[in-house]
Scaffold this motif. Structure first.
Motif, PDB file in Angstrom:
ATOM      1  N   ILE A 285      68.683  -8.201  76.897  1.00  0.00           N
ATOM      2  CA  ILE A 285      69.080  -8.388  75.486  1.00  0.00           C
ATOM      3  C   ILE A 285      68.184  -7.555  74.569  1.00  0.00           C
ATOM      4  N   PHE A 286      66.919  -7.469  74.919  1.00  0.00           N
ATOM      5  CA  PHE A 286      65.926  -6.805  74.059  1.00  0.00           C
ATOM      6  C   PHE A 286      66.052  -5.283  74.080  1.00  0.00           C
ATOM      7  N   LYS A 332      57.547   2.720  60.328  1.00  0.00           N
ATOM      8  CA  LYS A 332      58.835   2.049  60.158  1.00  0.00           C
ATOM      9  C   LYS A 332      59.435   1.673  61.518  1.00  0.00           C
ATOM     10  N   ALA A 333      59.401   2.623  62.462  1.00  0.00           N
ATOM     11  CA  ALA A 333      59.963   2.358  63.794  1.00  0.00           C
ATOM     12  C   ALA A 333      59.157   1.274  64.514  1.00  0.00           C
ATOM     13  N   ARG A 334      57.828   1.371  64.436  1.00  0.00           N
ATOM     14  CA  ARG A 334      56.971   0.367  65.083  1.00  0.00           C
ATOM     15  C   ARG A 334      57.278  -1.035  64.540  1.00  0.00           C
ATOM     16  N   ASP A 335      57.425  -1.130  63.220  1.00  0.00           N
ATOM     17  CA  ASP A 335      57.661  -2.440  62.606  1.00  0.00           C
ATOM     18  C   ASP A 335      59.039  -2.999  62.982  1.00  0.00           C
ATOM     19  N   ILE A 336      60.053  -2.116  63.080  1.00  0.00           N
ATOM     20  CA  ILE A 336      61.386  -2.603  63.455  1.00  0.00           C
ATOM     21  C   ILE A 336      61.400  -3.049  64.926  1.00  0.00           C
ATOM     22  N   ILE A 337      60.655  -2.339  65.775  1.00  0.00           N
ATOM     23  CA  ILE A 337      60.538  -2.778  67.183  1.00  0.00           C
ATOM     24  C   ILE A 337      59.884  -4.162  67.228  1.00  0.00           C
ATOM     25  N   ARG A 338      58.821  -4.337  66.438  1.00  0.00           N
ATOM     26  CA  ARG A 338      58.147  -5.648  66.413  1.00  0.00           C
ATOM     27  C   ARG A 338      59.086  -6.749  65.921  1.00  0.00           C
ATOM     28  N   LEU A 339      59.941  -6.420  64.968  1.00  0.00           N
ATOM     29  CA  LEU A 339      60.898  -7.407  64.455  1.00  0.00           C
ATOM     30  C   LEU A 339      61.882  -7.863  65.536  1.00  0.00           C
ATOM     31  N   GLN A 340      62.204  -6.954  66.475  1.00  0.00           N
ATOM     32  CA  GLN A 340      63.138  -7.333  67.558  1.00  0.00           C
ATOM     33  C   GLN A 340      62.475  -8.339  68.505  1.00  0.00           C
ATOM     34  N   VAL A 341      61.161  -8.200  68.717  1.00  0.00           N
ATOM     35  CA  VAL A 341      60.432  -9.176  69.553  1.00  0.00           C
ATOM     36  C   VAL A 341      60.445 -10.534  68.858  1.00  0.00           C
ATOM     37  N   ILE A 342      60.192 -10.525  67.528  1.00  0.00           N
ATOM     38  CA  ILE A 342      60.196 -11.780  66.758  1.00  0.00           C
ATOM     39  C   ILE A 342      61.588 -12.424  66.814  1.00  0.00           C
ATOM     40  N   MET A 344      63.731 -12.223  69.178  1.00  0.00           N
ATOM     41  CA  MET A 344      63.907 -12.840  70.504  1.00  0.00           C
ATOM     42  C   MET A 344      63.170 -14.179  70.572  1.00  0.00           C
ATOM     43  N   LYS A 345      61.966 -14.216  70.005  1.00  0.00           N
ATOM     44  CA  LYS A 345      61.184 -15.467  70.004  1.00  0.00           C
ATOM     45  C   LYS A 345      61.879 -16.539  69.163  1.00  0.00           C
ATOM     46  N   ASP A 346      62.608 -16.086  68.123  1.00  0.00           N
ATOM     47  CA  ASP A 346      63.317 -17.029  67.238  1.00  0.00           C
ATOM     48  C   ASP A 346      64.698 -17.416  67.778  1.00  0.00           C
ATOM     49  N   VAL A 406      65.302 -18.118  77.796  1.00  0.00           N
ATOM     50  CA  VAL A 406      64.991 -16.770  77.290  1.00  0.00           C
ATOM     51  C   VAL A 406      64.010 -16.870  76.114  1.00  0.00           C
ATOM     52  N   VAL A 407      64.213 -17.850  75.246  1.00  0.00           N
ATOM     53  CA  VAL A 407      63.294 -18.052  74.107  1.00  0.00           C
ATOM     54  C   VAL A 407      61.904 -18.438  74.625  1.00  0.00           C
ATOM     55  N   GLN A 408      61.850 -19.284  75.636  1.00  0.00           N
ATOM     56  CA  GLN A 408      60.552 -19.697  76.211  1.00  0.00           C
ATOM     57  C   GLN A 408      59.810 -18.492  76.794  1.00  0.00           C
ATOM     58  N   ILE A 409      60.546 -17.620  77.484  1.00  0.00           N
ATOM     59  CA  ILE A 409      59.897 -16.447  78.085  1.00  0.00           C
ATOM     60  C   ILE A 409      59.437 -15.497  76.980  1.00  0.00           C
ATOM     61  N   ALA A 410      60.221 -15.386  75.908  1.00  0.00           N
ATOM     62  CA  ALA A 410      59.853 -14.524  74.777  1.00  0.00           C
ATOM     63  C   ALA A 410      58.529 -14.983  74.177  1.00  0.00           C
ATOM     64  N   GLU A 411      58.322 -16.296  74.138  1.00  0.00           N
ATOM     65  CA  GLU A 411      57.078 -16.854  73.583  1.00  0.00           C
ATOM     66  C   GLU A 411      55.848 -16.396  74.367  1.00  0.00           C
TER      67      GLU A 411
END
Length: 430
Positions: A285-286, A332-342, A344-346, A406-411
């Motif tokens: 998914i990520f 900008k790219a780094r921050d958008i990549i980080r947002l995708q991890v967040i 997934m955690k959400d 999936v959310v648990q693993i993202a955490e």
């Protein structure tokens, strides 16, 4: 899906894996030699497979060996080195036509096994070393491979990310070895090391196809002799290393047009863990497919990347993100990549995305199993990961993953290192 039956035997110090399948018209024979990743041996191990596939005692040149392969109805011999977690693996493979499909032929498999045994145990030796011309030629070839990584900026960026992320861990070691070690390596030293691996490496031998097990076993055990191994004496116990306290950011400048932004994460999950299935679905998914968050949000919606994807290293517990960007788009790219991890955690993904991704992963696994070498690699994963998991179980495991898992693993996933290879003008200039 056909059930895959793997029969395991131990004979003459050999670990034999027989996989019966009527799906293929060929017989595949694969040897896997495994030892811990170590700086003192990695360059020797990188060079060895290329030397072994060049010549043998009875076929002392590349052309004579090739003629023999041609005689075996175009049999294909290949060899290479790779790393899985903190193991270095030398693989030698021979694919040969199954004599059952060739009228009036009954000796192809016997001949192929003899040749395979010779490639592994009886190379072309002159006094106390390999053939000097072959040794020097393959040294030059390996040197070119080492240089080629520097020229391929995507491979270079990934290697540099691992250098920084896995400093002081065996996984940092370069799979092609080191030029300075190669320059100092003598033929005699390599031959002495080769003799030691025949005794000390974990050796797993796979035969896949439609064949008579008793006759193959008899042939293998009469051709190949190893001193009896103590079990697991050379085994690496995989562990997921914790990340450093704060994520690192490393910026390197070269004369490049397209910047490479690669990010490394610690997943804190290994192949043998129960939540490995959920990690595979997370990755799908990520960033694992063109339908993934990275591809859609970094590349499609924001036009920030020429490519954006992610990949797992399941025996080391790592997740890598790869992206090619314009140098000025770094933050900008780094921050958008980080947002995708967040996201997934959400749990910011739908049940439809979840089920579609699971189907994509299952189709990918089935495709891999449709190829003889892919199937052997999948089965060997279990040996390295120290977990018996038939392919059907892997597919069921993926199918049963829930959104909550999936959310648990993202955490559990933690950013470790951001690596940027950018243009000389800097990360903010063209």
């Amino acid at each position: 899906m056909d059930t895959i039956q793997e029969k395991k035997l131990q004979e003459n110090g050999l670990k034999l894996h027989f996989i019966q399948s009527k799906k293929y018209k060929t017989i595949n024979i694969v040897a896997k030699l495994r030892a811990p990743l170590e700086r003192e041996t990695i360059t020797k191990r990188a060079l060895l497979p290329y030397i072994l596939k060049q010549a043998t005692k009875n076929y002392p040149s590349r052309s004579e060996l090739q003629l023999k392969l041609d005689d075996l109805y175009g049999a294909v011999l290949s060899a290479d080195g790779s790393k899985k977690g903190e193991n270095h693996i030398i693989s030698i493979r021979l694919e040969v036509a199954n004599e059952k499909f060739i009228p009036d032929e009954s000796a192809i498999i016997d001949d192929a096994l003899s040749l395979f045994s010779e490639v592994l145990f009886k190379p072309n030796i002159k006094e106390n070393g390999f053939d000097e011309a072959i040794f020097n030629r393959e040294k030059d070839t390996l040197k070119q491979k080492i240089h080629a990584v520097k020229d391929d900026k995507m491979s270079y960026a990934n290697r540099r990310l691992i250098d920084e992320m896995c400093k002081d861990e065996p996984y940092q070691l370069h799979v092609h070895g080191y030029e300075e070690d190669l320059n100092n390596l003598t033929n005699e030293a390599l031959y002495a090391y080769y003799k030691s691996i025949l005794k000390q490496d974990e050796l797993d031998l796979y035969v896949l196809g439609d064949f008579d097990e008793d006759s193959i076993k008899q042939k293998l055990t009469s051709e190949m002799h190893r001193e009896q191994q103590q079990d697991n004496q050379n085994q690496v116990i995989s562990k997921a290393n914790k990340k450093s306290e704060e994520p690192k950011e490393v910026i390197e400048k070269q004369n490049v047009q397209q910047a490479k932004l690669h990010i490394g994460y610690r997943t804190n999950t290994l192949f043998k863990d129960d939540d490995y299935f959920a990690l595979q679905v997370f990755n799908g998914i990520f960033g694992g497919f063109p339908s993934s968050k990275l591809f859609i949000n970094v590349r499609e919606k924001n036009s920030l990347a020429y490519y954006a994807s992610s990949r797992l290293e399941s025996h080391k517990g790592l997740l890598f993100v790869f992206s090619g960007i314009a140098p000025e788009d770094f933050e900008k790219a780094r921050d958008i990549i980080r947002l995708q991890v967040i996201a997934m955690k959400d749990g910011d993904f739908t049940e439809t995305e979840l089920s579609e991704t699971k189907e994509l992963i299952i189709n990918q696994l089935k495709e891999t199993m449709d190829h003889p070498q892919g199937l052997i690699e999948m089965l060997y994963q279990q040996v390295v990961g120290n977990k018996t998991m038939p392919p059907e179980q892997l597919i069921d495991g993926i199918r049963n993953v829930t959104k909550e898992q999936v959310v648990q693993i993202a955490e559990k996933i933690e950013e470790d290192t951001v690596y940027l290879l950018t243009s000389e003008g800097g990360s903010n200039d063209e």
